[in-house]
Design an enzyme around this catalytic site. Structure first.
Site, PDB file in Angstrom:
ATOM      1  N   ARG B  60      35.932 -47.372  16.984  1.00  0.00           N
ATOM      2  CA  ARG B  60      36.903 -46.591  17.767  1.00  0.00           C
ATOM      3  C   ARG B  60      36.722 -45.078  17.601  1.00  0.00           C
ATOM      4  O   ARG B  60      37.032 -44.312  18.484  1.00  0.00           O
ATOM      5  CB  ARG B  60      38.321 -46.996  17.377  1.00  0.00           C
ATOM      6  CG  ARG B  60      38.722 -48.314  18.010  1.00  0.00           C
ATOM      7  CD  ARG B  60      40.103 -48.717  17.607  1.00  0.00           C
ATOM      8  NE  ARG B  60      40.191 -48.925  16.161  1.00  0.00           N
ATOM      9  CZ  ARG B  60      41.202 -49.510  15.554  1.00  0.00           C
ATOM     10  NH1 ARG B  60      42.233 -49.924  16.244  1.00  0.00           N
ATOM     11  NH2 ARG B  60      41.217 -49.680  14.254  1.00  0.00           N
ATOM     12  N   LYS B 166      32.514 -64.366   7.012  1.00  0.00           N
ATOM     13  CA  LYS B 166      33.655 -65.184   6.632  1.00  0.00           C
ATOM     14  C   LYS B 166      34.913 -64.292   6.540  1.00  0.00           C
ATOM     15  O   LYS B 166      34.762 -63.088   6.357  1.00  0.00           O
ATOM     16  CB  LYS B 166      33.395 -65.874   5.290  1.00  0.00           C
ATOM     17  CG  LYS B 166      33.259 -64.878   4.147  1.00  0.00           C
ATOM     18  CD  LYS B 166      33.708 -65.433   2.848  1.00  0.00           C
ATOM     19  CE  LYS B 166      33.732 -64.336   1.829  1.00  0.00           C
ATOM     20  NZ  LYS B 166      34.551 -64.381   0.732  1.00  0.00           N
ATOM     21  N   ASP B 195      26.800 -66.294   5.276  1.00  0.00           N
ATOM     22  CA  ASP B 195      27.316 -66.563   3.936  1.00  0.00           C
ATOM     23  C   ASP B 195      26.316 -65.900   3.001  1.00  0.00           C
ATOM     24  O   ASP B 195      25.246 -66.438   2.750  1.00  0.00           O
ATOM     25  CB  ASP B 195      27.398 -68.072   3.671  1.00  0.00           C
ATOM     26  CG  ASP B 195      28.059 -68.370   2.331  1.00  0.00           C
ATOM     27  OD1 ASP B 195      27.859 -67.591   1.395  1.00  0.00           O
ATOM     28  OD2 ASP B 195      28.770 -69.382   2.226  1.00  0.00           O
ATOM     29  N   HIS B 196      26.685 -64.702   2.522  1.00  0.00           N
ATOM     30  CA  HIS B 196      25.670 -63.919   1.814  1.00  0.00           C
ATOM     31  C   HIS B 196      25.199 -64.595   0.527  1.00  0.00           C
ATOM     32  O   HIS B 196      24.149 -64.270   0.000  1.00  0.00           O
ATOM     33  CB  HIS B 196      26.136 -62.479   1.577  1.00  0.00           C
ATOM     34  CG  HIS B 196      27.259 -62.362   0.608  1.00  0.00           C
ATOM     35  ND1 HIS B 196      28.569 -62.350   1.004  1.00  0.00           N
ATOM     36  CD2 HIS B 196      27.275 -62.268  -0.725  1.00  0.00           C
ATOM     37  CE1 HIS B 196      29.333 -62.244  -0.059  1.00  0.00           C
ATOM     38  NE2 HIS B 196      28.576 -62.200  -1.126  1.00  0.00           N
ATOM     39  N   LYS B 200      20.961 -65.190  -1.203  1.00  0.00           N
ATOM     40  CA  LYS B 200      20.465 -64.738  -2.507  1.00  0.00           C
ATOM     41  C   LYS B 200      19.196 -65.497  -2.859  1.00  0.00           C
ATOM     42  O   LYS B 200      19.079 -66.690  -2.609  1.00  0.00           O
ATOM     43  CB  LYS B 200      21.538 -64.957  -3.582  1.00  0.00           C
ATOM     44  CG  LYS B 200      22.691 -63.976  -3.435  1.00  0.00           C
ATOM     45  CD  LYS B 200      23.699 -64.158  -4.529  1.00  0.00           C
ATOM     46  CE  LYS B 200      24.873 -63.220  -4.332  1.00  0.00           C
ATOM     47  NZ  LYS B 200      24.541 -61.807  -4.494  1.00  0.00           N
ATOM     48  N   GLU B 234      34.229 -62.999 -11.549  1.00  0.00           N
ATOM     49  CA  GLU B 234      34.186 -61.554 -11.318  1.00  0.00           C
ATOM     50  C   GLU B 234      35.021 -60.875 -12.392  1.00  0.00           C
ATOM     51  O   GLU B 234      36.089 -61.383 -12.745  1.00  0.00           O
ATOM     52  CB  GLU B 234      34.765 -61.213  -9.953  1.00  0.00           C
ATOM     53  CG  GLU B 234      33.886 -61.623  -8.805  1.00  0.00           C
ATOM     54  CD  GLU B 234      34.530 -61.268  -7.476  1.00  0.00           C
ATOM     55  OE1 GLU B 234      34.567 -60.078  -7.138  1.00  0.00           O
ATOM     56  OE2 GLU B 234      35.020 -62.188  -6.820  1.00  0.00           O
ATOM     57  N   ASP B 253      38.693 -67.829  -0.517  1.00  0.00           N
ATOM     58  CA  ASP B 253      37.751 -66.710  -0.479  1.00  0.00           C
ATOM     59  C   ASP B 253      36.382 -67.081  -1.053  1.00  0.00           C
ATOM     60  O   ASP B 253      35.363 -66.568  -0.606  1.00  0.00           O
ATOM     61  CB  ASP B 253      38.342 -65.536  -1.275  1.00  0.00           C
ATOM     62  CG  ASP B 253      37.610 -64.230  -1.005  1.00  0.00           C
ATOM     63  OD1 ASP B 253      37.376 -63.938   0.177  1.00  0.00           O
ATOM     64  OD2 ASP B 253      37.263 -63.523  -1.972  1.00  0.00           O
ATOM     65  N   HIS B 258      31.370 -70.078  -0.149  1.00  0.00           N
ATOM     66  CA  HIS B 258      30.186 -69.854  -0.996  1.00  0.00           C
ATOM     67  C   HIS B 258      29.893 -71.011  -1.940  1.00  0.00           C
ATOM     68  O   HIS B 258      28.770 -71.503  -2.014  1.00  0.00           O
ATOM     69  CB  HIS B 258      30.374 -68.593  -1.849  1.00  0.00           C
ATOM     70  CG  HIS B 258      30.657 -67.354  -1.072  1.00  0.00           C
ATOM     71  ND1 HIS B 258      30.037 -67.071   0.106  1.00  0.00           N
ATOM     72  CD2 HIS B 258      31.491 -66.311  -1.320  1.00  0.00           C
ATOM     73  CE1 HIS B 258      30.476 -65.911   0.554  1.00  0.00           C
ATOM     74  NE2 HIS B 258      31.362 -65.425  -0.287  1.00  0.00           N
ATOM     75  N   LYS B 358      39.002 -63.906 -10.446  1.00  0.00           N
ATOM     76  CA  LYS B 358      38.913 -62.457 -10.631  1.00  0.00           C
ATOM     77  C   LYS B 358      39.446 -62.115 -12.010  1.00  0.00           C
ATOM     78  O   LYS B 358      40.218 -62.870 -12.587  1.00  0.00           O
ATOM     79  CB  LYS B 358      39.731 -61.743  -9.558  1.00  0.00           C
ATOM     80  CG  LYS B 358      39.111 -61.878  -8.175  1.00  0.00           C
ATOM     81  CD  LYS B 358      39.607 -60.810  -7.256  1.00  0.00           C
ATOM     82  CE  LYS B 358      38.876 -60.848  -5.929  1.00  0.00           C
ATOM     83  NZ  LYS B 358      37.490 -60.344  -6.013  1.00  0.00           N
TER      84      LYS B 358
END
Lengths: 338, 506
Positions: B60, B166, B195-196, B200, B234, B253, B258, B358
C-alpha cells in the site's frame, strides 16, 4: 638422504599417530577424535614449489573431501632418493567437542626414484576407497615412467593450461585409458553455466538454429586449451539443437596469453539471435558481461583457485560424459590448427 | 527445435531458474525484507537466476522503483545470512526490481499489476512466467487470489503459480474454505503452500539418509524402533507477535504444519521415484494414517502449556500473559506436546512424541529415533548396557546426524559406554547451506513442489490436530504451568512416563 621407504613402517607410524591423537584429546570428554576418509588423494609436485601452498589447498579440501593425502615432492636428480614423514590435520567443527582428523603423508623423491614409487604408494592407499592422482607438474606428466604411477589411480587430475602445446596435450589426454579431469576444463564451468542459463529460456532455445557464427577471442598467439574446450562444447551443443555454425578465432591485444576474453554467437542476419559474453578482471575477481540481443547483465564469478577447482572435480568420482565428448572434439579442433 | 537445453551439464551445473517474474504482495513487510529479497539476491549471487529475472513489489505504501530498490538494498545487506554483499551483483539484480503501490482490496491495483507484468514480459523477456508470492496476512489470501483471477493474471503466455505462507486455515473447515477460494483461480498443481521447515537441508537429508542408504531402511519399523521424539524448542518468547500468537498457539503454529510434516518425512514409505507428486503422495498417505484421538483420549495424550515469568541469566523474563498485546487471562498454549500413533504395519504401536514450545532452555529442533535395546544383557550389569541406540537428526541450529551406540571402555574388564558418531552437515561439506527460502523459492520457480504442502496433506494434518484443539478449547487450563527457561510443564514428562519413556534433553 634416505633411499628407501617401507610402506609397513609408514602405516605403523599412521597407527601410532591415531593413538597419540586419542591421548591428546580432551580427557574430560569421551568423544575422542574422529577419523574421516573418503579417498586417497595423491599429489605430485616439484620440489621447487612451496609445499605450504599444496598443504593449504589440502587443508581447505579436507572438511569436504576427507582423505588420506599423500604429497610426493619431486627433485630433479639422477640420484635415487626416497623419504617420508606422516602427520595429521585436525579440526574442531564449531560448537563441537570432538576433533575430526585426516592423515597426511609427505614423500620426498627424486626423478630417478619414480619407477619405484608405485609399489610404495599402492599399499598406502586406503582400502576400498577411490585413489585420485593430482599431477601439478607438466614435466612430471611427460616423464616416461609417469604412466606406471598413474596406473594406481582411479582418476587423474591435471591442468593442461600448464602445457605449451594445446594440440599435443589434448591428444595425449584423449589417447589415455584413464579417467581424467582437466582443471582447464573445470575453469570453464562458470562460463558454460552462464551460457546454458540463456537457453533455459524456451524462446532463446528455439532461436538456436539461427546461430551461424561462433567467435572466440583469446590472448596470446595461439588459442589456449580452454578455448578449444569451449569452442568444442559450444559447437556440440549448437549442433545438437540444429545449428550449423562456423567457428572463428580472434586474437585480442592486451589480453594475457591463455585467457579467453570474449565469446560471440551470432545469426546470419541482424535479426538473428546475438549473444556476446565478455570476460574481464583477473582470476581473483572475474566479471562477465552478458548481452543477449539488447538485454545486458553483469555477473561476478567466484574465485578460481586450486581449492575451488579440486572441490568441483573431487565431487565427480566417475566418468564425465560431457567432458569426454568435448575432449574428443577439442583434440580434433586443436589438431586441425597444427 | 530441441525440446531440452543441449547446453545443460547436470553433473556440474546447479539447477537454474527459467526466465520469470516474481510478484510479491506485501513487499514492504518484514518477511520480504528479512527473507524473500535476501534469498532472491543470494540466488542471483549464485548465478541461478535468468538474465531478465524481475521482481515486482506490491504494497500500500507509495514508493518509486528507485526507493524500493534503495530500501531492499538496505534490507538485503542487513539480513543476508553467511554471505557477502557484492555491489556489482546487486546493481544487476536491482535493475530487475520494480514497485507498484496498490491495495489488495482495490480491483484497479490488479489491473495495474497486469499491465506492469506485461511491460516487464516485453522488456525483460520473462516469457509470461509469473510467481505470485502472498507475503500478506492470511486473511487476504482469498482476496488476492480473486483479484489475480479477475484481472486475468492466473493465465498467460507462460506458467502462473501462487505461493502462500502458513497458516492454511485455523481449523479443518477454514482450511477447506481457503482451498476452495484458491481453486477458483488456480489449479492445485499451481498452488505452492510453503513450509519453510521442509526447505531445510537436514529435512531434505532425511530423505537422502533413509532412501539413499541400504543399511537403515531395514531397521526403520516397529520391530527395531522403540519410539520417536520430535522436539522444536525456541528460547525466545513471542517477540512482539503476542496478538497473532494468542490466536494461534504452539499446536497450530508448529505441530499442525511443520512438525507433522517432519513426522511424515520420517515415517513415510519410500516413494517409487523422487517426482514431486510421488513423494507428496507418500507424505499425505502417512498423515492420513495418524490415529485420530477420541475426545476421551486427548488429555492423556496431549499437554498444553504456557510459560510464566522467570529470571534467566540475571534478567527478568515476563510470562506470556504479561507480553504486549496478550490477554492477561490468555488460555493460549505456548507449549504443546502430543503422543501420536501411526496405524499401519510399519509403525503400529510405536509412539511418536512431539513437542514444541516457546521460552524453553534453548533453540533446537531435532528428531531422536530410539531403537530397542539388545534383547539380552550379555555383559552383565555395567550401568550403561541398557542405554538404547539413538539416531539423532538435528534440524537446527547445528544441522547433522548422530548415532549413539555402545563401545567397550578401554582397559581391563568388559565395561561399556555410549559413544556418538557424528556427521555435521556444515562442517562436513564445508560449503554454505542455502537458506530454506532460497531452496523453496528456487523450487517454486522451477516448478518442483516436492517440498511444498498439498491440500490433502493440510487436511490430513488438521484431521490429526483438530480433535486436540476441540478438547483444549473446552478446558480451563491452570496457566502458567511452566517457568520460562525450563523444558515445559511437568504434565509433559508425565505423559511420556505413562508410556514408559522420558524426554531427552537435547
Amino acid at each position: 638422504m634416505s633411499t628407501t621407504i617401507q610402506p609397513e613402517r609408514v602405516l605403523k607410524e599412521l597407527a601410532e599417530l591415531w593413538v597419540t591423537l586419542g591421548k591428546e584429546s580432551d580427557p574430560s570428554h569421551s568423544s575422542g577424535v574422529l577419523r574421516a576418509c573418503a579417498m586417497t588423494l595423491i599429489t605430485l609436485v616439484e620440489e621447487s614449489e612451496d609445499p605450504s601452498d599444496v598443504w593449504s589447498t589440502m587443508a581447505a579440501l579436507m572438511p569436504e573431501h576427507p582423505s588420506r593425502a599423500i604429497v610426493i615432492r619431486f627433485k630433479q636428480s639422477a640420484a635415487r632418493e626416497l623419504s617420508s614423514r606422516v602427520f595429521s590435520q585436525c579440526w574442531m567443527p564449531f560448537g563441537h567437542r570432538r576433533q575430526i582428523c585426516c592423515e597426511q603423508i609427505e614423500i620426498s623423491a627424486s626423478d630417478a626414484s619414480l619407477p619405484e614409487l608405485a609399489p610404495v604408494v599402492l599399499p598406502l592407499a586406503v582400502a576400498d576407497l577411490p585413489v585420485v592422482l593430482w599431477c601439478r607438474s607438466a614435466r612430471l606428466f611427460r616423464l616416461p615412467e609417469f604412466p606406471q604411477l598413474a596406473k594406481i589411480a582411479n582418476k587423474l587430475l591435471l591442468d593442461s593450461s600448464a602445457f605449451a602445446d594445446p594440440a599435443g596435450i589434448l591428444a595425449r589426454i584423449q589417447s589415455g585409458q584413464k579417467v581424467v579431469s582437466d582443471l582447464a576444463w573445470t575453469r570453464l564451468t562458470r562460463v558454460r553455466e552462464l551460457i546454458s542459463q540463456i537457453f533455459e529460456s524456451r524462446s532463446y532455445l528455439s532461436r538456436v538454429p539461427e546461430v551461424a557464427l561462433v567467435k572466440l577471442t583469446f590472448g596470446g598467439v595461439i588459442p589456449p586449451v580452454s578455448a578449444f574446450y569451449l569452442a568444442a562444447w559450444i559447437l556440440d551443443c549448437l549442433e545438437a539443437a540444429g545449428a550449423h555454425p562456423y567457428l572463428e578465432w580472434e586474437r585480442a591485444a592486451g589480453v594475457p596469453a591463455g585467457r579467453i576474453s570474449r565469446l560471440e554467437l551470432a545469426g546470419e542476419s541482424d535479426s538473428g539471435l546475438h549473444v556476446t559474453l565478455t570476460i574481464s578482471g583477473d582470476p581473483a575477481r572475474q566479471m562477465a558481461e552478458l548481452q543477449i540481443d539488447s538485454l545486458v547483465t553483469n555477473t561476478v564469478f567466484p574465485t578460481d583457485n586450486d581449492y575451488a577447482l579440486l572441490r568441483e572435480e573431487l565431487s565427480i568420482p566417475g566418468r564425465d560424459a560431457v567432458y569426454e565428448r568435448t575432449l574428443a572434439r577439442a583434440a580434433r579442433l586443436a589438431g586441425q590448427g597444427k | 527445435m530441441a525440446l531440452e537445453n543441449p547446453f545443460q551439464d547436470p553433473l556440474r551445473f546447479e539447477r537454474r531458474i527459467p526466465e520469470c517474474a516474481v510478484a510479491i504482495f506485501g513487499a514492504n513487510g518484514d518477511l520480504t525484507k528479512r527473507k524473500l529479497l535476501p534469498a532472491l539476491y543470494r540466488l542471483a549471487y549464485e548465478r541461478r537466476l535468468s538474465p531478465g529475472f524481475a521482481v515486482v513489489g506490491i504494497s500500500r505504501t507509495p514508493m518509486s522503483d528507485d526507493q524500493f530498490r534503495a530500501n531492499m538494498r538496505e534490507s538485503v545487506a542487513k539480513f543476508l545470512e553467511d554471505s557477502p554483499f557484492d555491489e556489482d551483483v546487486w546493481n544487476t539484480f536491482a535493475q530487475g526490481l520494480y514497485y507498484m503501490a496498490g491495495d489488495i482490496g482495490d480491483a484497479q491495483a490488479f489491473t495495474n499489476l497486469a499491465e506492469h507484468l506485461k511491460k516487464i514480459e516485453e522488456c525483460r523477456h520473462t516469457a509470461g512466467n509469473v510467481l505470485f508470492y502472498l507475503s500478506t496476512q492470511p486473511s487476504q489470501y482469498a482476496a488476492a487470489a480473486k483479484g489475480i483471477g479477475a484481472a486475468g493474471m492466473a493465465t498467460g503466455n507462460g506458467w502462473r503459480r501462487i505461493v502462500i505462507e502458513k497458516p492454511f486455515g485455523h481449523d479443518l473447515e477454514s482450511a477447506r474454505e481457503l482451498s476452495e477460494k484458491l481453486h477458483e483461480v488456480f489449479r492445485e498443481s499451481d498452488i505452492y503452500r510453503i513450509d519453510h521447515y521442509l526447505g531445510k537441508e537436514t529435512v531434505q537429508n532425511i530423505l537422502a539418509f533413509r532412501f539413499g542408504n541400504g543399511i537403515f531402511e531395514p531397521l526403520w519399523n516397529r520391530r527395531y524402533v522403540n519410539s520417536v521424539q520430535i522436539t522444536a524448542a525456541e528460547s525466545i518468547g513471542v517477540e512482539g507477535r503476542g496478538g497473532y500468537y494468542q490466536e494461534a498457539g504452539a499446536l497450530r503454529d508448529m505441530i499442525q504444519n511443520h512438525l507433522l510434516q517432519i513426522m511424515a518425512t520420517i515415517a513415510m514409505e519410500p516413494s517409487a521415484t523422487f517426482q514431486p507428486d510421488a513423494v507428496r503422495d507418500e507424505r499425505a498417505k502417512l498423515l492420513r494414517t495418524i490415529r485420530v484421538m477420541k475426545p476421551d483420549e486427548v488429555l492423556a495424550n496431549s499437554v498444553a502449556g504456557q510459560y510464566g515469568p522467570a529470571r534467566i541469566g540475571g534478567a527478568d523474563v515476563v510470562g506470556f500473559r504479561q507480553e504486549k498485546g496478550v490477554d492477561p487471562n490468555s488460555q493460549t498454549d505456548t507449549y504443546a506436546a502430543a503422543t501420536f500413533f501411526v496405524d499401519n504395519w510399519r509403525w503400529a504401536g510405536v509412539p511418536f512424541f512431539i513437542r514444541s514450545g516457546k521460552r524453553l532452555p534453548k533453540r533446537v529442533t531435532e528428531i531422536a529415533i530410539q531403537f530397542n535395546a539388545a534383547p539380552h544383557a550379555v555383559f552383565g550389569d555395567n550401568g550403561d548396557e541398557d542405554t538404547p541406540n539413538l539416531l539423532i537428526l538435528r534440524i537446527q541450529p547445528e544441522e547433522g546426524i548422530s548415532l549413539r551406540f555402545l563401545s567397550k571402555r578401554p582397559g581391563a574388564g568388559m565395561k561399556l559406554r555410549p559413544v556418538s558418531m557424528d556427521f555435521n552437515y556444515g562442517s562436513s561439506f564445508g560449503e554454505r547451506s542455502p537458506t530454506a527460502y532460497e531452496t523453496l523459492l528456487l523450487d517454486a520457480m522451477i516448478g518442483d513442489a516436492t517440498l511444498y504442502t498439498r491440500q490433502d496433506m493440510v487436511e490430513a494434518s488438521w484431521g490429526a490436530v483438530e480433535p486436540i484443539l476441540n478438547v483444549w478449547h473446552n478446558q480451563k487450563f491452570d496457566f502458567p504451568n511452566y517457568e520460562a527457561g525450563t523444558w515445559g510443564p511437568k504434565a509433559s514428562d508425565e505423559m511420556l512416563a505413562r508410556h514408559g519413556h522420558e524426554w531427552r534433553t537435547p
